[in-house]
Design a protein around this motif. Structure first.
Motif, mmCIF file in Angstrom:
data_model
loop_
_atom_site.group_PDB
_atom_site.id
_atom_site.type_symbol
_atom_site.label_atom_id
_atom_site.label_comp_id
_atom_site.label_asym_id
_atom_site.label_seq_id
_atom_site.Cartn_x
_atom_site.Cartn_y
_atom_site.Cartn_z
ATOM 1 N N ALA A 12 15.345 -18.400 22.891
ATOM 2 C CA ALA A 12 15.724 -19.055 21.639
ATOM 3 C C ALA A 12 14.487 -19.380 20.807
ATOM 4 C CB ALA A 12 16.493 -20.326 21.936
ATOM 5 N N ILE A 14 15.106 -20.772 17.559
ATOM 6 C CA ILE A 14 15.679 -22.050 17.138
ATOM 7 C C ILE A 14 16.749 -22.359 18.171
ATOM 8 C CG2 ILE A 14 16.976 -23.285 15.326
ATOM 9 C CD1 ILE A 14 14.092 -22.529 14.490
ATOM 10 N N LYS A 15 16.639 -23.510 18.807
ATOM 11 C CA LYS A 15 17.439 -23.783 20.003
ATOM 12 C C LYS A 15 18.881 -24.169 19.698
ATOM 13 C CE LYS A 15 13.511 -23.625 22.210
ATOM 14 N NZ LYS A 15 13.148 -22.342 22.818
ATOM 15 N N TRP A 17 21.273 -26.643 20.992
ATOM 16 C CA TRP A 17 21.087 -27.849 21.815
ATOM 17 C C TRP A 17 22.173 -28.860 21.465
ATOM 18 C CZ3 TRP A 17 19.223 -28.299 26.285
ATOM 19 C CH2 TRP A 17 18.842 -29.519 26.818
ATOM 20 N N SER A 105 21.840 -16.653 32.852
ATOM 21 C CA SER A 105 23.243 -16.844 32.483
ATOM 22 C C SER A 105 23.550 -16.124 31.170
ATOM 23 C CB SER A 105 23.599 -18.320 32.392
ATOM 24 O OG SER A 105 22.871 -18.942 31.379
ATOM 25 N N SER A 137 28.659 -18.943 28.899
ATOM 26 C CA SER A 137 27.409 -19.688 28.683
ATOM 27 C C SER A 137 27.082 -19.499 27.204
ATOM 28 C CB SER A 137 26.326 -19.074 29.566
ATOM 29 O OG SER A 137 25.068 -19.594 29.253
ATOM 30 N N GLY A 138 26.855 -20.598 26.494
ATOM 31 C CA GLY A 138 26.700 -20.519 25.040
ATOM 32 C C GLY A 138 25.727 -19.439 24.599
ATOM 33 N N ARG A 142 24.558 -14.481 22.196
ATOM 34 C CA ARG A 142 23.490 -13.800 21.450
ATOM 35 C C ARG A 142 23.012 -12.541 22.172
ATOM 36 N NH1 ARG A 142 20.689 -19.470 21.049
ATOM 37 N NH2 ARG A 142 19.732 -18.561 22.893
ATOM 38 N N SER A 191 20.926 -26.862 31.762
ATOM 39 C CA SER A 191 20.987 -26.967 30.301
ATOM 40 C C SER A 191 22.316 -27.592 29.881
ATOM 41 C CB SER A 191 20.813 -25.592 29.656
ATOM 42 O OG SER A 191 21.711 -24.672 30.212
ATOM 43 N N ARG A 192 23.365 -27.268 30.617
ATOM 44 C CA ARG A 192 24.695 -27.799 30.298
ATOM 45 C C ARG A 192 24.707 -29.331 30.402
ATOM 46 N NH1 ARG A 192 30.209 -25.171 32.636
ATOM 47 N NH2 ARG A 192 29.045 -23.343 32.058
ATOM 48 N N MET A 195 22.023 -31.015 27.782
ATOM 49 C CA MET A 195 22.412 -31.166 26.366
ATOM 50 C C MET A 195 23.539 -32.189 26.215
ATOM 51 S SD MET A 195 24.082 -27.512 25.195
ATOM 52 C CE MET A 195 22.928 -26.372 25.954
ATOM 53 N N ASP A 282 12.395 -23.065 26.705
ATOM 54 C CA ASP A 282 13.832 -23.341 26.821
ATOM 55 C C ASP A 282 14.045 -24.453 27.856
ATOM 56 O OD1 ASP A 282 14.805 -21.768 24.754
ATOM 57 O OD2 ASP A 282 14.845 -19.947 25.944
HETATM 58 O O1 PMV Z 1 23.601 -21.348 27.131
HETATM 59 P P1 PMV Z 1 22.919 -22.307 28.016
HETATM 60 O O2 PMV Z 1 23.853 -23.293 28.654
HETATM 61 O O3 PMV Z 1 22.053 -21.607 29.035
HETATM 62 O O4 PMV Z 1 21.930 -23.217 27.128
HETATM 63 C C1 PMV Z 1 20.764 -22.720 26.519
HETATM 64 C C2 PMV Z 1 19.919 -23.838 26.025
HETATM 65 C C3 PMV Z 1 18.526 -23.450 25.562
HETATM 66 O O5 PMV Z 1 18.024 -22.393 26.318
HETATM 67 C C4 PMV Z 1 17.609 -24.652 25.747
HETATM 68 C C5 PMV Z 1 18.487 -23.086 24.081
HETATM 69 C C6 PMV Z 1 19.048 -21.757 23.680
HETATM 70 O O6 PMV Z 1 19.409 -21.647 22.501
HETATM 71 O O7 PMV Z 1 19.091 -20.811 24.478
#
Ligand code: PMV
Length: 324
Positions: A12, A14-15, A17, A105, A137-138, A142, A191-192, A195, A282
């Motif tokens: 990322a 821009i994160k 979060w 993930s 996973s959010g 992307r 991360s889940r 955040m 991250d």
């Molecule tokens: O998608 P997750 O739950 O792995 O969360 C990702 C969170 C960060 O890596 C910190 C930011 C991002 O945008 O990937």
């Protein structure tokens, strides 16, 4: 009823979060990423009426019951979309060590979304695949695309306008990303969880929300105009702001260790020596350093010299989803 797909990890700029909806993985803010060429997950899914339950084999080992439950929950959505109830056997392989501190993930759920829908007979386009991957996973939404990618947060409660789309092809602007491994110990706050705790308890979270959309717009402009200095300074400050929110959470937590700080300081000293390099981090202690290809060897060599750096991996923008 079998299909195999490959997706690459992303970092990322821009994160993402914070979620506005926990069960639909709807983010509070827009985010921006680079898909990396070096690290990917390959996933084969086979549905069969002969199976009483789903089976998940990760890097040739049967997954834990927690991981299995997440995969089954995800496959339930795919079954719901197709109207079929068959269970599946899922074989997933990362071409990088899973415990090496790189987000698996994102590539994992992007590859699973593609392979499972194809195997069950659905023909989804990239937008629908991005929405589906998001539910695993959010950040996975992307990894459907290669190059530089944005995730538009969307406004709707049902999530139908929350998906990723490409901003620039990787070949449009070749940047170098030095991934710096300082530890492979799994993080204690996912991360889940991180955040969620931050959104709910950190007084600094409102500061994050106040500035992240401007960061996103400026970073996207910098990408489009190939303005490396501007891009670098925005992504660095955006990463610092995200990590600052964790210090205000209750209970507080921190993803960095002392080696993370050593890398940050080395990047700053490279810059004072005239080499443009910028860091981002991250949800973990490992650091990714962005630079231009002409400087990649110098940046990598200087980071490798740090006593607490275990390894560095040189990456470039990579491709989107492929079917094998
Ligand atoms: O998608 P997750 O739950 O792995 O969360 C990702 C969170 C960060 O890596 C910190 C930011 C991002 O945008 O990937």
């Amino acid at each position: 009823m079998k299909a195999t797909a490959r997706a690459h990890t992303n970092i990322a700029l821009i994160k993402y979060w914070g979620k506005r909806d926990e069960s639909l993985f709807l983010p509070m803010n827009n985010s921006l990423s680079i898909t990396l060429d070096k690290f990917h997950t390959t996933t084969a899914v086979e549905f069969c009426p002969c199976l009483p339950v789903d089976l998940f084999i990760m890097n040739n080992q049967l997954a834990s019951s927690t991981e299995m439950a997440r995969i089954t929950h995800f496959l339930d959505r795919v079954r719901g979309m197709s109207g079929k109830s068959w269970h599946a056997v899922v074989h997933s392989t990362n071409n990088f060590p899973t415990a090496a501190g790189f987000a698996s993930s994102a590539s994992g759920y992007a590859a699973l979304a593609a392979a499972s829908t194809k195997a069950i007979g659905l023909d989804l386009g990239n937008k629908a695949l991005s929405q589906l991957a998001r539910l695993g996973s959010g950040s996975a939404c992307r990894s459907i695309y290669g190059g530089y990618v944005e995730w538009q947060k969307g406004e709707k409660n049902d999530g139908t306008d929350s998906f990723a789309k490409p901003v620039l092809e990787g070949g449009d602007w070749d940047l170098s990303i030095v991934s710096v491994l300082v530890t492979d110990t799994p993080k204690t706050v996912s991360s889940r969880e991180g955040m969620k705790r931050t959104v709910e308890t950190s007084p600094f979270y409102s500061g994050w929300l106040d500035s992240v959309e401007a960061d996103f717009l400026h970073a996207k402009e910098a990408l489009i105009h190939h303005d490396f200095e501007l891009l670098g300074s925005i992504i660095e400050s955006n990463a610092l702001k995200m990590h600052a929110t964790t210090l205000g959470a209750n209970p507080p937590f921190m993803y960095w260790n002392s080696a993370t700080l050593d890398v940050i300081k080395e990047v700053q000293s490279l810059r004072s020596g005239g080499i443009q390099a910028y860091f981002t981090i991250d949800a973990g202690p490992n650091v990714k350093v962005l630079c231009q290809p002409k400087d990649e060897q110098a940046v990598r060599e200087s980071l490798e010299k740090l006593p607490n750096v275990q390894n560095t991996y040189l990456c470039h923008p990579g491709p989107g989803l492929t079917y094998l």
